[in-house]
Design a protein around this motif. Structure first.
Motif, PDB file in Angstrom:
ATOM      1  N   UNK A  41       0.816  -1.202   0.000  1.00 45.55           N
ATOM      2  CA  UNK A  41       0.000   0.000   0.000  1.00 45.55           C
ATOM      3  C   UNK A  41       0.856   1.261   0.000  1.00 45.55           C
ATOM      4  N   UNK A  42       1.986   1.243   0.745  1.00 45.81           N
ATOM      5  CA  UNK A  42       2.867   2.412   0.811  1.00 45.81           C
ATOM      6  C   UNK A  42       3.433   2.746  -0.571  1.00 45.81           C
ATOM      7  N   UNK A  43       3.698   1.702  -1.369  1.00 40.86           N
ATOM      8  CA  UNK A  43       4.229   1.929  -2.707  1.00 40.86           C
ATOM      9  C   UNK A  43       3.205   2.699  -3.534  1.00 40.86           C
ATOM     10  N   UNK A  44       1.942   2.309  -3.467  1.00 40.77           N
ATOM     11  CA  UNK A  44       0.903   3.007  -4.212  1.00 40.77           C
ATOM     12  C   UNK A  44       0.791   4.457  -3.771  1.00 40.77           C
ATOM     13  N   UNK A  45       0.887   4.705  -2.476  1.00 39.53           N
ATOM     14  CA  UNK A  45       0.810   6.074  -1.970  1.00 39.53           C
ATOM     15  C   UNK A  45       2.009   6.880  -2.466  1.00 39.53           C
ATOM     16  N   UNK A  46       3.204   6.303  -2.402  1.00 37.64           N
ATOM     17  CA  UNK A  46       4.399   6.986  -2.895  1.00 37.64           C
ATOM     18  C   UNK A  46       4.294   7.212  -4.403  1.00 37.64           C
ATOM     19  N   UNK A  47       3.810   6.222  -5.120  1.00 41.86           N
ATOM     20  CA  UNK A  47       3.631   6.353  -6.569  1.00 41.86           C
ATOM     21  C   UNK A  47       2.599   7.436  -6.885  1.00 41.86           C
ATOM     22  N   UNK A  48       1.537   7.467  -6.120  1.00 43.89           N
ATOM     23  CA  UNK A  48       0.494   8.471  -6.330  1.00 43.89           C
ATOM     24  C   UNK A  48       1.038   9.872  -6.090  1.00 43.89           C
ATOM     25  N   UNK A  49       1.811  10.052  -5.013  1.00 47.77           N
ATOM     26  CA  UNK A  49       2.402  11.363  -4.734  1.00 47.77           C
ATOM     27  C   UNK A  49       3.363  11.772  -5.835  1.00 47.77           C
ATOM     28  N   UNK A  50       4.157  10.822  -6.313  1.00 45.11           N
ATOM     29  CA  UNK A  50       5.091  11.107  -7.398  1.00 45.11           C
ATOM     30  C   UNK A  50       4.339  11.543  -8.655  1.00 45.11           C
ATOM     31  N   UNK A  51       3.299  10.819  -8.974  1.00 44.26           N
ATOM     32  CA  UNK A  51       2.476  11.147 -10.145  1.00 44.26           C
ATOM     33  C   UNK A  51       1.831  12.526  -9.986  1.00 44.26           C
ATOM     34  N   UNK A  52       1.337  12.837  -8.809  1.00 45.03           N
ATOM     35  CA  UNK A  52       0.723  14.140  -8.555  1.00 45.03           C
ATOM     36  C   UNK A  52       1.748  15.267  -8.683  1.00 45.03           C
ATOM     37  N   UNK A  53       2.950  15.055  -8.152  1.00 43.70           N
ATOM     38  CA  UNK A  53       4.003  16.062  -8.280  1.00 43.70           C
ATOM     39  C   UNK A  53       4.330  16.316  -9.742  1.00 43.70           C
ATOM     40  N   UNK A  54       4.440  15.237 -10.517  1.00 45.92           N
ATOM     41  CA  UNK A  54       4.745  15.364 -11.940  1.00 45.92           C
ATOM     42  C   UNK A  54       3.651  16.165 -12.641  1.00 45.92           C
ATOM     43  N   UNK A  55       2.402  15.851 -12.383  1.00 45.37           N
ATOM     44  CA  UNK A  55       1.296  16.572 -13.020  1.00 45.37           C
ATOM     45  C   UNK A  55       1.253  18.031 -12.577  1.00 45.37           C
ATOM     46  N   UNK A  56       1.604  18.297 -11.320  1.00 39.21           N
ATOM     47  CA  UNK A  56       1.685  19.679 -10.836  1.00 39.21           C
ATOM     48  C   UNK A  56       2.763  20.454 -11.597  1.00 39.21           C
ATOM     49  N   UNK A  57       3.917  19.826 -11.804  1.00 40.36           N
ATOM     50  CA  UNK A  57       5.011  20.464 -12.555  1.00 40.36           C
ATOM     51  C   UNK A  57       4.548  20.786 -13.968  1.00 40.36           C
ATOM     52  N   UNK A  58       3.899  19.831 -14.618  1.00 37.41           N
ATOM     53  CA  UNK A  58       3.403  20.054 -15.979  1.00 37.41           C
ATOM     54  C   UNK A  58       2.379  21.186 -16.022  1.00 37.41           C
ATOM     55  N   UNK A  59       1.501  21.249 -15.028  1.00 37.50           N
ATOM     56  CA  UNK A  59       0.478  22.298 -14.988  1.00 37.50           C
ATOM     57  C   UNK A  59       1.113  23.674 -14.802  1.00 37.50           C
ATOM     58  N   UNK A  60       2.086  23.776 -13.906  1.00 37.46           N
ATOM     59  CA  UNK A  60       2.774  25.054 -13.684  1.00 37.46           C
ATOM     60  C   UNK A  60       3.507  25.463 -14.958  1.00 37.46           C
ATOM     61  N   UNK A  61       4.167  24.525 -15.598  1.00 36.98           N
ATOM     62  CA  UNK A  61       4.880  24.806 -16.849  1.00 36.98           C
ATOM     63  C   UNK A  61       3.909  25.324 -17.907  1.00 36.98           C
ATOM     64  N   UNK A  62       2.789  24.636 -18.098  1.00 35.69           N
ATOM     65  CA  UNK A  62       1.819  25.030 -19.117  1.00 35.69           C
ATOM     66  C   UNK A  62       1.251  26.417 -18.831  1.00 35.69           C
TER      67      UNK A  62
END
Length: 135
Positions: A1-22
């Motif tokens: 379960x911790x892996x999914x949470x870490x993966x989810x946070x990583x994915x959210x950070x990536x999408x946040x970076x893309x949104x700020x860039x755009x």
């Protein structure tokens, strides 16, 4: 379960970076449009304006490819438009006839100086409070 949470946070950070860039690129485009430039145009002018003096104030087009977020063909088209507008000039490299140099013209240098404060103000406003954690 911790892996999914870490993966989810990583994915959210990536999408946040893309949104700020755009959002930032769109705002730079909006601010520079009245001056006949877009964000990518400015990025090329900015890189050329900050080339080290030992480069003779010219840069090989190939050296720009990895520094802007454009394909080589898109960069060539952009440089062609900047050249047509009198902002840059291209010349063939004497040592390697396959190489192409690009340099700012006085008009390009003046326009860069004029819009630089506008672009930097957008960066300050759009990136305020943005930190890359874990970088």
């Amino acid at each position: 379960m911790a892996v999914n949470t870490a993966e989810t946070r990583l994915e959210e950070r990536w999408r946040d970076i893309l949104a700020v860039h755009a959002r930032t690129m769109c705002e730079i485009d909006r601010v520079l449009h009245p001056h006949g430039l877009g964000a990518s145009d400015f990025e090329v002018l900015d890189l050329l304006a900050t080339e080290p003096p030992e480069q003779g104030e010219q840069c090989r087009v190939q050296n720009l490819v990895g520094r802007v977020h454009l394909s080589q063909s898109a960069l060539s088209r952009l440089i062609g438009r900047l050249e047509k507008d009198g902002l840059v000039e291209r010349s063939v490299c004497a040592e390697d006839r396959r190489g192409v140099w690009v340099a700012l013209t006085p008009k390009g240098r003046a326009l860069h100086a004029e819009v630089l404060p506008l672009q930097r103000a957008v960066l300050r406003r759009m990136l305020a409070g943005q930190e890359l954690q874990g970088a």
